[in-house]
Design a protein around this motif. Structure first.
Motif, mmCIF file in Angstrom:
data_model
loop_
_atom_site.group_PDB
_atom_site.id
_atom_site.type_symbol
_atom_site.label_atom_id
_atom_site.label_comp_id
_atom_site.label_asym_id
_atom_site.label_seq_id
_atom_site.Cartn_x
_atom_site.Cartn_y
_atom_site.Cartn_z
ATOM 1 N N LEU A 8 -37.569 -8.528 -72.861
ATOM 2 C CA LEU A 8 -37.800 -9.796 -73.380
ATOM 3 C C LEU A 8 -37.236 -10.822 -72.467
ATOM 4 C CD1 LEU A 8 -38.617 -11.359 -75.783
ATOM 5 C CD2 LEU A 8 -36.243 -11.027 -76.947
ATOM 6 N N VAL A 9 -35.788 -10.614 -72.004
ATOM 7 C CA VAL A 9 -35.384 -11.617 -71.074
ATOM 8 C C VAL A 9 -36.339 -12.043 -69.920
ATOM 9 C CG1 VAL A 9 -33.509 -12.312 -69.461
ATOM 10 C CG2 VAL A 9 -33.138 -11.115 -71.769
ATOM 11 N N ILE A 10 -36.742 -10.874 -69.502
ATOM 12 C CA ILE A 10 -37.682 -11.088 -68.095
ATOM 13 C C ILE A 10 -39.065 -11.876 -68.433
ATOM 14 C CG2 ILE A 10 -39.006 -10.072 -66.556
ATOM 15 C CD1 ILE A 10 -36.934 -7.597 -66.488
ATOM 16 N N GLU A 11 -39.626 -11.294 -69.723
ATOM 17 C CA GLU A 11 -40.725 -12.377 -69.817
ATOM 18 C C GLU A 11 -40.515 -13.721 -70.215
ATOM 19 O OE1 GLU A 11 -43.803 -10.659 -72.338
ATOM 20 O OE2 GLU A 11 -43.741 -8.580 -71.456
ATOM 21 N N THR A 12 -39.330 -13.738 -70.896
ATOM 22 C CA THR A 12 -39.010 -15.325 -71.333
ATOM 23 C C THR A 12 -38.884 -16.078 -70.198
ATOM 24 O OG1 THR A 12 -37.634 -14.117 -73.218
ATOM 25 C CG2 THR A 12 -37.521 -16.670 -72.696
ATOM 26 N N LEU A 13 -38.221 -15.559 -69.179
ATOM 27 C CA LEU A 13 -37.928 -16.089 -67.905
ATOM 28 C C LEU A 13 -39.508 -16.449 -67.362
ATOM 29 C CD1 LEU A 13 -35.017 -14.255 -66.334
ATOM 30 C CD2 LEU A 13 -35.009 -16.940 -67.078
ATOM 31 N N ASN A 14 -40.296 -15.550 -67.092
ATOM 32 C CA ASN A 14 -41.471 -15.608 -66.614
ATOM 33 C C ASN A 14 -42.348 -17.078 -67.323
ATOM 34 O OD1 ASN A 14 -41.426 -13.781 -64.628
ATOM 35 N ND2 ASN A 14 -42.263 -12.186 -65.901
ATOM 36 N N GLN A 15 -42.149 -16.767 -68.632
ATOM 37 C CA GLN A 15 -43.021 -17.766 -69.310
ATOM 38 C C GLN A 15 -42.510 -19.224 -69.155
ATOM 39 O OE1 GLN A 15 -43.886 -17.962 -73.446
ATOM 40 N NE2 GLN A 15 -45.298 -16.256 -73.131
ATOM 41 N N LEU A 16 -41.172 -19.462 -68.561
ATOM 42 C CA LEU A 16 -40.827 -20.758 -68.680
ATOM 43 C C LEU A 16 -40.568 -21.225 -67.417
ATOM 44 C CD1 LEU A 16 -37.861 -20.378 -71.697
ATOM 45 C CD2 LEU A 16 -40.088 -21.786 -71.509
ATOM 46 N N VAL A 17 -41.000 -20.183 -66.220
ATOM 47 C CA VAL A 17 -40.655 -20.598 -65.146
ATOM 48 C C VAL A 17 -41.322 -22.063 -64.526
ATOM 49 C CG1 VAL A 17 -42.693 -19.554 -63.716
ATOM 50 C CG2 VAL A 17 -40.433 -19.505 -62.801
ATOM 51 N N ALA A 18 -42.384 -22.269 -65.301
ATOM 52 C CA ALA A 18 -43.027 -23.657 -64.836
ATOM 53 C C ALA A 18 -42.152 -24.746 -65.107
ATOM 54 C CB ALA A 18 -44.424 -23.584 -65.302
ATOM 55 N N CYS A 62 -37.664 -24.659 -76.549
ATOM 56 C CA CYS A 62 -38.684 -23.861 -75.657
ATOM 57 C C CYS A 62 -38.280 -22.566 -75.511
ATOM 58 C CB CYS A 62 -38.390 -24.553 -74.238
ATOM 59 S SG CYS A 62 -39.055 -26.320 -74.090
ATOM 60 N N ILE A 63 -37.035 -22.053 -75.522
ATOM 61 C CA ILE A 63 -36.847 -20.633 -75.296
ATOM 62 C C ILE A 63 -37.030 -20.130 -76.648
ATOM 63 C CG2 ILE A 63 -34.860 -18.922 -75.000
ATOM 64 C CD1 ILE A 63 -33.429 -21.074 -73.285
ATOM 65 N N GLU A 64 -36.729 -20.568 -77.755
ATOM 66 C CA GLU A 64 -37.064 -19.843 -78.755
ATOM 67 C C GLU A 64 -38.443 -19.797 -79.114
ATOM 68 O OE1 GLU A 64 -35.400 -22.043 -82.178
ATOM 69 O OE2 GLU A 64 -33.275 -21.158 -81.654
ATOM 70 N N ALA A 65 -39.177 -20.859 -78.890
ATOM 71 C CA ALA A 65 -40.569 -20.608 -78.911
ATOM 72 C C ALA A 65 -41.198 -19.595 -78.117
ATOM 73 C CB ALA A 65 -41.498 -22.008 -78.741
ATOM 74 N N GLN A 124 -36.687 -27.038 -59.738
ATOM 75 C CA GLN A 124 -36.789 -26.035 -60.521
ATOM 76 C C GLN A 124 -36.851 -26.392 -61.929
ATOM 77 O OE1 GLN A 124 -33.733 -23.034 -59.780
ATOM 78 N NE2 GLN A 124 -35.192 -22.241 -58.150
ATOM 79 N N ASP A 125 -35.913 -27.323 -62.520
ATOM 80 C CA ASP A 125 -35.883 -27.394 -63.652
ATOM 81 C C ASP A 125 -36.766 -28.991 -63.964
ATOM 82 O OD1 ASP A 125 -34.031 -25.934 -64.034
ATOM 83 O OD2 ASP A 125 -32.072 -27.063 -63.822
ATOM 84 N N LYS A 126 -37.981 -28.839 -64.165
ATOM 85 C CA LYS A 126 -39.049 -29.549 -64.400
ATOM 86 C C LYS A 126 -38.820 -30.205 -65.475
ATOM 87 C CE LYS A 126 -41.856 -28.274 -60.714
ATOM 88 N NZ LYS A 126 -41.836 -26.970 -60.418
ATOM 89 N N ASP A 127 -38.293 -29.796 -66.585
ATOM 90 C CA ASP A 127 -38.008 -30.468 -67.685
ATOM 91 C C ASP A 127 -36.992 -31.502 -67.790
ATOM 92 O OD1 ASP A 127 -36.127 -28.644 -67.309
ATOM 93 O OD2 ASP A 127 -35.715 -28.161 -69.733
ATOM 94 N N LEU A 128 -36.279 -31.321 -66.988
ATOM 95 C CA LEU A 128 -35.239 -32.453 -66.697
ATOM 96 C C LEU A 128 -35.717 -33.553 -66.235
ATOM 97 C CD1 LEU A 128 -32.175 -32.417 -67.596
ATOM 98 C CD2 LEU A 128 -31.547 -31.981 -65.009
ATOM 99 N N PHE A 129 -36.661 -33.273 -65.154
ATOM 100 C CA PHE A 129 -37.375 -34.322 -64.535
ATOM 101 C C PHE A 129 -38.225 -34.983 -65.724
ATOM 102 C CE2 PHE A 129 -41.145 -35.704 -62.662
ATOM 103 C CZ PHE A 129 -40.829 -36.646 -61.463
ATOM 104 N N GLU A 130 -38.890 -34.334 -66.352
ATOM 105 C CA GLU A 130 -39.623 -35.045 -67.273
ATOM 106 C C GLU A 130 -39.025 -36.116 -68.283
ATOM 107 O OE1 GLU A 130 -41.489 -32.387 -69.960
ATOM 108 O OE2 GLU A 130 -42.646 -33.980 -71.113
ATOM 109 N N ARG A 131 -37.783 -35.541 -68.550
ATOM 110 C CA ARG A 131 -36.927 -36.161 -69.506
ATOM 111 C C ARG A 131 -36.592 -37.617 -68.944
ATOM 112 N NH1 ARG A 131 -34.342 -35.212 -73.767
ATOM 113 N NH2 ARG A 131 -35.179 -33.087 -73.988
ATOM 114 N N PHE A 141 -38.561 -24.560 -66.506
ATOM 115 C CA PHE A 141 -37.233 -24.765 -65.986
ATOM 116 C C PHE A 141 -36.846 -23.311 -65.747
ATOM 117 C CE2 PHE A 141 -37.180 -24.861 -70.553
ATOM 118 C CZ PHE A 141 -36.230 -24.103 -70.678
ATOM 119 N N LYS A 142 -35.441 -23.068 -65.303
ATOM 120 C CA LYS A 142 -35.112 -21.880 -65.214
ATOM 121 C C LYS A 142 -34.014 -21.788 -66.325
ATOM 122 C CE LYS A 142 -33.829 -18.710 -61.718
ATOM 123 N NZ LYS A 142 -32.195 -18.699 -61.087
ATOM 124 N N PRO A 143 -34.170 -20.962 -67.275
ATOM 125 C CA PRO A 143 -33.112 -20.929 -68.335
ATOM 126 C C PRO A 143 -31.875 -19.787 -67.954
ATOM 127 C CG PRO A 143 -34.941 -19.902 -69.007
ATOM 128 C CD PRO A 143 -35.319 -20.398 -67.664
#
Lengths: 829, 102
Positions: A782-792, A762-765, A482-489, A794-796
């Protein structure tokens, strides 16, 4: 072929078709009735059809059709009542009659024989009746055609069938008994079927013909489809007894045998019932009995079945693919979603996954517990190194275990579950569940480590397809993360090491992997990885350019040092993670290079600044390495020879600096740790590690340390080991703990913190992007949309998003909208 | 019963003794003959493949046989020409048809 072709010129006397016109009804009927009796006693061959037909024809012509119809009905009625019923009743053996009340007493065999006798008799009577009636109907064809159709009464054949029902089937079994033959018939058939279920051989054909009889008769005169005697009287009884039987059998079976054999039995029963409907009963019953069996054997039992000791879990553990297939099949029969099976499967996957997670944690933590707490203590370094190796092993083992688990369930899915789509989704979800489980935060790191390990060693000597397979496996796992950003790091960090240290076996494979990730995770994910590769290529060009440049200067320096340099863009490379990670060292002091090195370093800086102005080069010595030609003096060897030995040493840059230090001092001089540190300005931790590999590691003991302990202390003294003897000319001095290890807890905390920081951006952006578009939005949306945007990526966590929103408000990107029911924000351009 | 004895031809006998031997398939166009010749019922006619008509004379029966063949011949054809029937026998033929259920 017509006889008498010769034309008859003579006209025959014209007579009516009906010779002696006046016929006596009673006489004619007498003839017909006696002929019928002959037919019933199977003596039809003596009768002339034409004669009988003519008689009946005449009677009908005389408008006596109704009379004839009545007479025939009465005749049949009498015949059945007097002749047939007697012969049927003769078949009732006492045991058969007793059966209706109780099943016990007689042996099954007796019951079966008695039952068969009865059925046979009944079938015979029915068959005879049918044949006779069809003959009668043939004879009375003219009546049927003319009288019955005109008067709208059932044809004589149908009427006779009804008579059979009334006079035989609905007649009492005996004079003092209230039960009717039909009931007895049902009972006997059910009894026979029960015997077959118990494994005896019965005369299916016989039963089938009786069933046909029931099918062709109707309960009332309307002859509606659902009013068949079969449907009305037999089928329901059959379904009821079957239900009872299977309910009991299910109970017994569940108690007595394991799930696998239960499934086999259930499947066999279903099949048997289907066969039975074909061979013994009617096919129209098949779906109904099927449902009964499925209800009793599966639907109400599936939960118990799945949860049994020998249930799904046992099957999975023991690779009982066929049994799983059975369960799947059974479950699919009663439930499209296969809920029970899915539930058990998911539970098992999560359990097994958690086991793997736990095993990985214990494997990595048991020995690491001590050093993790005091990682800074240099005394513990070797232990830590060992434990880190163990952690790496644990990580690789984890990945392999997970892949194995995945393989296992894939096989099960393919072989046992007919590649069922919903089940696959369920499997995938379960895998994602345990891989992303909150109790196990390391999966991203482990997967990256797994790739790293394969890039460095695993794929050596493998064909392209095999390599592809390994990479695909890694991608499969990546899909679950799920947390692909962590993997990327982590991946960036590991890739960085591989590139700089030339650990990677094949650049092609690396690029291949990245392109695979690109397909899987999208462009965003891989841009930085790609730019790392680009940096490497540019660096190669730079190195070549610099070499040319130096050569062009014409400096013929015998001591010339070749420089290979990698210029890295600090944004894309995770440089900070490359260090040992000490907080206080984050501002890394520049180490003092020996003059020869320093000169060439300055030369390159000049060269680089000419090419690209305004760029600042920071030298990262801790990541470099150097090739040295070392000459060891003639000293007595164990074999007694005096020989000068030359070795090509490949050492980390810091080690090179240290070794060059000994070049400057007279042979045999001892330098203390502190002196070395003062001289070189190498950071403490790096120095410790470099000295360890130079003085402690047995194969590369180029320095001699006093006292000869494993740990490096500030007061230790070092000298050049003149008696050093290497087995090969080329010696690689590895840096202790230089490989890619699992992070220890402190490092992890740091990585997580960094990760959180980058997530915050990322979240701020994302928030700003959304608000820019929407201008005004409620908090929830706003929270829902943010979650949707970032789903690819990680899961904030929601609190984190809240915090970011607050920070944006503080910095006046957003403002709260006053006087609204729900919290809402407005974008401030 | 008489399965083995089924012959390809059946004999139709008129009340004045003329015998017509015609194809069984053609004869069975007539319902009455079909029933009589049904081997399953086992009447005398079926066993002997011979049927005597007490109320049809040779002339009429000849016409009947002609028609049976005519019917078989044109079973699948369209626009068939009407059969050529002698006027004087029409009534009798009509009654025969009713009787034989043609």
């Amino acid at each position: 072929m017509i006889a008498g072709r010769g034309r008859q010129r003579i006209k025959p006397p014209r007579r009516g078709l009906h010779g002696g016109t006046d016929i006596d009804f009673e006489d004619t009927w007498g003839t017909i009735a006696s002929a019928f009796r002959e037919i019933h006693t199977k003596n039809a061959s003596r009768l002339s059809y034409e004669e009988l037909y003519r008689h009946a024809y005449k009677i009908v012509l005389k408008k006596k059709g109704d009379e004839l119809y009545k007479r025939v009905s009465e005749f049949e009625h009498d015949w059945l009542r007097n002749e047939v019923r007697g012969s049927i009743q003769a078949l009732f053996s006492p045991s058969l009659l007793a059966n209706t009340q109780s099943l016990g007493g007689k042996t099954t065999n007796e019951r079966r024989v008695a039952g068969e006798k009865f059925l046979k008799g009944l079938k015979q009577a029915w068959g005879d009746h049918q044949v006779c009636m069809s003959m009668l109907a043939d004879v009375l064809m003219y009546m049927d055609r003319v009288y019955c159709q005109d008067q709208r009464v059932p044809s004589i054949y149908t009427a006779a069938m009804v008579l059979f029902r009334d006079d035989i089937l609905n007649s009492p079994t005996s004079d003092d008994d209230g039960r009717v033959v039909l009931g007895l018939l049902n009972h006997v058939i059910l009894n026979q079927i029960q015997m077959e279920r118990d494994g005896e051989v019965i005369d299916k054909h016989l039963i089938k013909s009786c069933v046909y009889m029931l099918e062709s008769l109707y309960d009332d005169e309307m002859e509606a489809e659902e009013q068949r005697l079969y449907t009305m009287s037999f089928e329901q009884a059959y379904l009821d007894t079957s239900r009872d039987f299977y309910r009991k059998e299910a109970e017994d079976q569940l108690r007595e045998s394991d799930a696998g054999s239960y499934c086999r039995k259930a499947r066999r029963r279903i099949y048997e019932e289907e066969e039975r409907c074909k061979s013994t009963l009617l096919e129209s019953t098949a779906p109904k009995i099927q449902k009964v069996v499925e209800d009793e054997l599966i639907k109400s039992r599936i939960r118990e079945l799945v949860d049994m000791d020998s249930g799904v879990r046992f099957m999975i553990d023991n690779d009982r693919l066929d049994e799983l297939n059975l369960i799947f099949d059974l479950n699919a029969r009663v439930d499209d979603k296969k809920a029970e099976l899915t539930r058990a499967l998911q539970k098992r996957i999560v359990d097994m996954g958690t086991d793997i997670n736990d095993a990985a944690i214990t494997a990595s933590q048991a020995p690491a517990a001590a050093p993790a707490s005091e990682a800074g203590d240099k005394g513990k370094a070797p232990v830590q190194e060992k434990s880190q190796n163990q952690q790496t092993v644990a990580a690789i083992k984890w990945v392999e275990d997970v892949l194995q688990l995945k393989d296992k369930f894939d096989t099960i899915w393919k072989v046992s579950f007919d590649e069922d789509q919903p089940l696959q989704t369920a499997l995938t979800r379960s895998f994602a569940d345990f891989i992303n489980s909150t109790t196990f935060p390391r999966s991203s790191e482990y997967i990256s480590l797994f790739i790293d390990e394969n890039m460095k060693k695993g794929i050596k000597g493998k064909t392209e397809t095999e390599v592809d397979l390994v990479l695909d496996k890694a991608i499969i796992l990546l899909r679950y993360i799920q947390d692909k950003d962590l993997f990327e790091r982590y991946y960036k960090k590991h890739l960085c090491r591989r590139l700089l240290m030339n650990k990677s076996i094949s650049n092609d494979v690396e690029k291949h992997m990245i392109s695979k990730m690109k397909i899987e995770l999208g462009n965003n994910f891989t841009t930085k990885l790609e730019s790392m590769f680009k940096d490497m290529t540019i660096s190669e060009e730079l190195t070549a350019g610099f070499k040319k440049h130096v050569a062009g200067l014409g400096e013929k320096d015998p001591k010339r040092i070749e420089l290979a340099i990698s210029v890295l863009t600090s944004m894309t490379w995770p440089l900070e993670t490359m260090g040992s990670g000490d907080e206080e060292e984050s501002k890394r002091q520049q180490c003092n290079f020996p003059p020869a090195i320093d000169r060439i370093k300055r030369g390159f800086e000049k060269f680089y600044n000419e090419k690209h102005s305004g760029r600042k080069l920071t030298w990262l010595a801790h990541m470099g390495s150097a090739d040295l030609k070392a000459t060891f003096p003639k000293v007595p060897q164990k074999d007694g020879t005096f020989k000068e030995r030359r070795h090509d040493l490949n050492v980390p840059t810091y080690s090179m600096v240290i070794l060059l230090l000994f070049n400057e001092v007279p042979a045999g001089t001892r330098l203390t740790f502190e002196e070395i540190q003062a001289e070189t300005n190498i950071p403490h931790n790096d120095l410790v590690r470099n000295l360890q590999s130079l003085a402690v590691a047995p194969k590369t003991r180029i320095l001699v340390k006093e006292p000869m302990t494993k740990d490096v202390k500030a007061t230790d003294r070092f000298s050049f080991n003149e008696g050093f003897q290497g087995k090969t000319i080329k010696i690689k001095v590895g840096l202790v703990a230089a490989g890619n290890k699992v992070e220890n807890d402190r490092e992890r905390r740091e990585t997580e913190k960094k990760n959180d920081d980058s997530r915050a951006f990322c979240i701020e952006a994302a928030v700003v992007r959304i608000m820019k578009q929407r201008k005004e939005l409620s908090h929830q949306q706003l929270v829902i949309e943010t979650l949707n945007q970032l789903v690819a990526q990680f899961k904030p966590e929601v609190p984190m998003i809240k915090k970011r929103i607050e920070s944006l408000i503080e910095r006046e990107y957003l403002e709260r909208i006053e006087d609204t029911k729900v919290d809402s924000y407005r974008y401030l351009a | 019963m008489a399965e083995t004895k089924i012959s390809e031809y059946v004999t139709l006998v008129s009340n004045d003794g003329y015998e017509f031997k015609i194809l069984r398939s053609a004869a069975c166009v007539a319902g009455t003959i079909r029933k009589a010749m049904d081997p399953a019922s086992g009447f005398k006619e079926a066993i002997e493949s011979r049927m005597t008509f007490e109320n049809l004379n040779g002339l009429v029966l000849e016409q009947v046989c002609l028609y049976l063949y005519y019917h078989q011949k044109h079973a699948e054809a369209r626009d068939v020409p009407d059969p050529d029937v002698p006027q004087e026998l029409l009534l009798e033929l009509l009654m025969a048809a009713e009787y034989l259920q043609v």
